[in-house]
Design a protein around this motif. Structure first.
Motif, PDB file in Angstrom:
ATOM      1  N   GLY A  21       0.802  -1.220   0.000  1.00 34.48           N
ATOM      2  CA  GLY A  21       0.000   0.000   0.000  1.00 34.48           C
ATOM      3  C   GLY A  21       0.833   1.267   0.000  1.00 34.48           C
ATOM      4  O   GLY A  21       0.298   2.358  -0.148  1.00 34.48           O
ATOM      5  N   GLY A  22       2.141   1.142   0.176  1.00 35.05           N
ATOM      6  CA  GLY A  22       3.024   2.309   0.200  1.00 35.05           C
ATOM      7  C   GLY A  22       3.198   2.918  -1.182  1.00 35.05           C
ATOM      8  O   GLY A  22       3.244   2.209  -2.179  1.00 35.05           O
ATOM      9  N   LYS A  23       3.297   4.234  -1.214  1.00 34.17           N
ATOM     10  CA  LYS A  23       3.445   4.920  -2.498  1.00 34.17           C
ATOM     11  C   LYS A  23       4.796   5.620  -2.641  1.00 34.17           C
ATOM     12  O   LYS A  23       5.164   6.007  -3.731  1.00 34.17           O
ATOM     13  CB  LYS A  23       2.333   5.956  -2.665  1.00 34.17           C
ATOM     14  CG  LYS A  23       0.962   5.328  -2.783  1.00 34.17           C
ATOM     15  CD  LYS A  23      -0.085   6.373  -3.024  1.00 34.17           C
ATOM     16  CE  LYS A  23      -1.450   5.728  -3.149  1.00 34.17           C
ATOM     17  NZ  LYS A  23      -2.497   6.695  -3.421  1.00 34.17           N
ATOM     18  N   THR A  24       5.520   5.818  -1.537  1.00 31.18           N
ATOM     19  CA  THR A  24       6.798   6.528  -1.618  1.00 31.18           C
ATOM     20  C   THR A  24       7.953   5.570  -1.371  1.00 31.18           C
ATOM     21  O   THR A  24       7.858   4.644  -0.563  1.00 31.18           O
ATOM     22  CB  THR A  24       6.859   7.687  -0.600  1.00 31.18           C
ATOM     23  OG1 THR A  24       6.663   7.175   0.713  1.00 31.18           O
ATOM     24  CG2 THR A  24       5.814   8.740  -0.912  1.00 31.18           C
ATOM     25  N   PHE A  25       9.031   5.815  -2.108  1.00 25.43           N
ATOM     26  CA  PHE A  25      10.209   4.966  -2.041  1.00 25.43           C
ATOM     27  C   PHE A  25      11.445   5.845  -1.884  1.00 25.43           C
ATOM     28  O   PHE A  25      11.478   6.966  -2.367  1.00 25.43           O
ATOM     29  CB  PHE A  25      10.327   4.133  -3.319  1.00 25.43           C
ATOM     30  CG  PHE A  25       9.177   3.180  -3.520  1.00 25.43           C
ATOM     31  CD1 PHE A  25       9.293   1.864  -3.134  1.00 25.43           C
ATOM     32  CD2 PHE A  25       7.993   3.610  -4.089  1.00 25.43           C
ATOM     33  CE1 PHE A  25       8.237   0.977  -3.317  1.00 25.43           C
ATOM     34  CE2 PHE A  25       6.933   2.741  -4.270  1.00 25.43           C
ATOM     35  CZ  PHE A  25       7.056   1.428  -3.879  1.00 25.43           C
ATOM     36  N   LEU A  26      12.461   5.307  -1.244  1.00 27.94           N
ATOM     37  CA  LEU A  26      13.727   5.996  -1.037  1.00 27.94           C
ATOM     38  C   LEU A  26      14.765   5.368  -1.959  1.00 27.94           C
ATOM     39  O   LEU A  26      14.901   4.138  -2.002  1.00 27.94           O
ATOM     40  CB  LEU A  26      14.159   5.848   0.421  1.00 27.94           C
ATOM     41  CG  LEU A  26      15.444   6.542   0.835  1.00 27.94           C
ATOM     42  CD1 LEU A  26      15.266   8.054   0.786  1.00 27.94           C
ATOM     43  CD2 LEU A  26      15.844   6.109   2.229  1.00 27.94           C
ATOM     44  N   VAL A  27      15.490   6.191  -2.701  1.00 25.15           N
ATOM     45  CA  VAL A  27      16.534   5.702  -3.608  1.00 25.15           C
ATOM     46  C   VAL A  27      17.782   5.424  -2.774  1.00 25.15           C
ATOM     47  O   VAL A  27      18.282   6.311  -2.074  1.00 25.15           O
ATOM     48  CB  VAL A  27      16.841   6.735  -4.712  1.00 25.15           C
ATOM     49  CG1 VAL A  27      17.987   6.255  -5.586  1.00 25.15           C
ATOM     50  CG2 VAL A  27      15.603   7.008  -5.541  1.00 25.15           C
ATOM     51  N   LEU A  28      18.280   4.187  -2.836  1.00 25.46           N
ATOM     52  CA  LEU A  28      19.466   3.799  -2.076  1.00 25.46           C
ATOM     53  C   LEU A  28      20.731   3.805  -2.925  1.00 25.46           C
ATOM     54  O   LEU A  28      21.792   4.196  -2.456  1.00 25.46           O
ATOM     55  CB  LEU A  28      19.282   2.406  -1.466  1.00 25.46           C
ATOM     56  CG  LEU A  28      18.113   2.246  -0.495  1.00 25.46           C
ATOM     57  CD1 LEU A  28      18.007   0.796  -0.051  1.00 25.46           C
ATOM     58  CD2 LEU A  28      18.283   3.154   0.697  1.00 25.46           C
ATOM     59  N   ARG A  29      20.609   3.335  -4.182  1.00 19.32           N
ATOM     60  CA  ARG A  29      21.777   3.227  -5.058  1.00 19.32           C
ATOM     61  C   ARG A  29      21.335   3.490  -6.481  1.00 19.32           C
ATOM     62  O   ARG A  29      20.237   3.118  -6.886  1.00 19.32           O
ATOM     63  CB  ARG A  29      22.376   1.827  -4.957  1.00 19.32           C
ATOM     64  CG  ARG A  29      23.674   1.658  -5.685  1.00 19.32           C
ATOM     65  CD  ARG A  29      24.147   0.249  -5.547  1.00 19.32           C
ATOM     66  NE  ARG A  29      23.037  -0.646  -5.911  1.00 19.32           N
ATOM     67  CZ  ARG A  29      23.197  -1.799  -6.547  1.00 19.32           C
ATOM     68  NH1 ARG A  29      24.385  -2.216  -6.866  1.00 19.32           N
ATOM     69  NH2 ARG A  29      22.167  -2.543  -6.862  1.00 19.32           N
TER      70      ARG A  29
END
Length: 64
Positions: A21-29
């Motif tokens: 259900g999450g819509k936001t993501f964090l860019v790691l690499r």
């Protein structure tokens, strides 16, 4: 085709939500494959850059 500039620690919103259900993501690499982390369930995944660029709806950068 233009390359969307992505940087580690950028937050992105995709067109389709994650199964949790999450819509936001964090860019790691960043590279030819991009590693992102779902901010809701903390699952990380590696996606081809071309596929990810087509799926990005918005880049959420801090204005500070």
């Amino acid at each position: 085709m233009t390359i969307i500039p992505l940087h580690p620690e950028d937050r992105i919103q995709l067109k389709k939500p994650h199964p949790c259900g999450g819509k936001t993501f964090l860019v790691l690499r960043v590279g030819s494959e991009v590693r992102i982390l779902c901010e809701t369930c903390k699952r990380d995944m590696t996606i081809d850059r071309i596929k990810l660029e087509k799926a990005i709806k918005q880049i959420l950068r801090d204005q500070a």
